[in-house]
Design a protein around this motif. Structure first.
Motif, PDB file in Angstrom:
ATOM      1  N   ARG A 302     -34.094  25.048 -79.825  1.00  0.00           N
ATOM      2  CA  ARG A 302     -34.493  26.413 -80.153  1.00  0.00           C
ATOM      3  C   ARG A 302     -35.548  26.870 -79.153  1.00  0.00           C
ATOM      4  O   ARG A 302     -36.581  26.217 -78.983  1.00  0.00           O
ATOM      5  CB  ARG A 302     -35.069  26.502 -81.566  1.00  0.00           C
ATOM      6  CG  ARG A 302     -35.242  27.940 -82.058  1.00  0.00           C
ATOM      7  CD  ARG A 302     -36.161  28.004 -83.266  1.00  0.00           C
ATOM      8  NE  ARG A 302     -35.675  27.256 -84.384  1.00  0.00           N
ATOM      9  CZ  ARG A 302     -34.896  27.740 -85.366  1.00  0.00           C
ATOM     10  NH1 ARG A 302     -34.507  28.994 -85.313  1.00  0.00           N
ATOM     11  NH2 ARG A 302     -34.516  26.981 -86.359  1.00  0.00           N
ATOM     12  N   GLY A 304     -38.570  29.096 -77.508  1.00  0.00           N
ATOM     13  CA  GLY A 304     -39.793  29.652 -78.061  1.00  0.00           C
ATOM     14  C   GLY A 304     -39.864  31.144 -77.818  1.00  0.00           C
ATOM     15  O   GLY A 304     -39.080  31.723 -77.047  1.00  0.00           O
ATOM     16  N   ARG A 360     -36.548  33.931 -81.098  1.00  0.00           N
ATOM     17  CA  ARG A 360     -36.248  32.531 -80.830  1.00  0.00           C
ATOM     18  C   ARG A 360     -34.746  32.331 -80.969  1.00  0.00           C
ATOM     19  O   ARG A 360     -34.159  32.703 -81.996  1.00  0.00           O
ATOM     20  CB  ARG A 360     -37.009  31.598 -81.771  1.00  0.00           C
ATOM     21  CG  ARG A 360     -38.528  31.719 -81.698  1.00  0.00           C
ATOM     22  CD  ARG A 360     -39.210  30.569 -82.404  1.00  0.00           C
ATOM     23  NE  ARG A 360     -38.987  29.318 -81.684  1.00  0.00           N
ATOM     24  CZ  ARG A 360     -39.456  28.135 -82.094  1.00  0.00           C
ATOM     25  NH1 ARG A 360     -40.153  28.059 -83.223  1.00  0.00           N
ATOM     26  NH2 ARG A 360     -39.225  27.045 -81.394  1.00  0.00           N
TER      27      ARG A 360
END
Length: 369
Positions: A302, A304, A360
């Motif tokens: 994932r 940022g 994100r």
């Protein structure tokens, strides 16, 4: 307008008082028929009408002055209620759900809005949403946060699970000139079968064996493996391949339309099996971590907030091994192309991911072989 304008936390007694004293059912339809003006004003009069009705603060959100006068007067009538917030969001093409802070919080007058989707653009969309939502509520209320798709809450002693909370504040970031915090997230799920060539490059290839049989070749002898004789050969082969692949440290590489890397994001990989209560979900099927007798692998990363902001990824690739170049501080999760070296990259998967400051992006691969 027959519906109540009370907030969501209104008590049964307040709702009962509203129902018994509300004249909207009787007078509302007639009142709505009263024209704002009984003639069609020429364009040169519109700025003066906007000034007369006190609608200048709404002009950034309804630039058409005819719409501004018509809609703005209706908005003024319900200003200070949830309905005015929803009306303003509708002008911008959004809808949402309002969540007010509980009364036991020190900042009980703050509220959040869960939008119906991830914002289209960081700017100017968030400036407009912040502006119209901040104008609409009661004076004592403060718009603190907007979110959609990614919502991690602040840790509250004796009320939160430490594994699902943030110790400092709710998830999200702020932008210059905008008071509220923003937290958005999108998810992309892929299923990918690892080929013999890719597994061989990872030193993880084991030749297939007949169902119920054992594998025997020059490179893989049963007596040299750490499996019991009771383990079927097919499952033992799957366990061996999974263990070899999971041993590599994975990264996700995002490339632009020209095939140039945008950046690398650290990922994790787990052996998994199908489970109705599994912690991972891909294409509607749930999977749980399983160290023995797995049937597949979950690889997930994932980005940022702000990673790759302003660029659009056209493909995402899995990179096994590699890492930051010498001299960088340890623990970096996002690396630019000049900060990454080494690794074995698998063929890319086409995507369209517009990176932003407030979003994100989560990529999940279900790896089989």
């Amino acid at each position: 307008m027959s519906e109540t304008l009370l907030p969501d936390n209104a008590t049964p007694l307040e709702l009962a008082f509203s129902a018994t004293t509300n004249e909207n059912d009787r007078l509302g339809p007639v009142f709505e028929q009263v024209p704002i003006y009984d003639f069609t004003p020429p364009p040169r009069m519109l700025p003066w009408l906007v000034w007369q009705y006190g609608l200048g603060e709404l002009s950034p959100y309804l630039p058409n002055l005819y719409d501004l006068i018509a809609e703005g007067v209706r908005w003024q009538r319900i200003r200070g209620t949830h309905a005015s917030i929803f009306m303003g969001l509708g002008w911008l093409g959004y809808s949402g759900r309002i969540e007010e802070e509980p009364t036991w919080r020190r900042r009980w007058n703050r509220f959040q809005v869960e939008l119906d989707r991830v914002r289209d653009r960081d700017l100017p969309d968030l400036q407009r949403i912040d502006g119209i939502v901040s104008l609409s509520p009661p004076v004592r209320s403060i718009f603190s946060r907007g979110y959609a798709g990614y919502d991690i809450r602040a840790f509250i002693t004796s009320k939160s699970r430490a594994s699902g909370a943030i110790y400092s504040d709710h998830s999200g970031v702020t932008l210059p000139g905008i008071g509220a915090k923003w937290s958005f997230g999108r998810a992309y799920d892929f299923e990918r079968q690892l080929t013999e060539t890719e597994l061989t490059a990872l030193d993880a290839w084991v030749p297939p064996v007949p169902e119920g049989g054992l594998w025997v070749d020059d490179d893989n002898l049963w007596v040299e493996e750490d499996f019991l004789w009771a383990v079927p050969g097919v499952q033992a082969r799957r366990d061996a391949i999974t263990a070899a692949v999971v041993a590599h440290k994975p990264w996700l590489r995002f490339d632009n339309a020209q095939g140039d890397p945008i950046g690398y994001r650290r990922a994790f990989i787990h052996p998994v099996a199908v489970s109705a209560t599994g912690e991972y979900e891909v294409a509607g099927v749930r999977w749980t971590t399983l160290t023995s007798a797995p049937t597949a692998m979950i690889l997930r990363g994932r980005t940022g907030f702000g990673d790759g902001a302003g660029q659009t990824a056209a493909s995402v690739s899995i990179v096994f091994g590699g890492g930051p170049v010498a001299g960088l501080k340890p623990g970096l999760l996002w690396l630019s192309p000049d900060q990454f070296s080494g690794g074995l990259a698998l063929s890319g998967t086409p995507v369209s991911i517009p990176f932003g400051l407030t979003v994100r992006e989560r990529c999940t691969f279900l790896l089989t072989f």
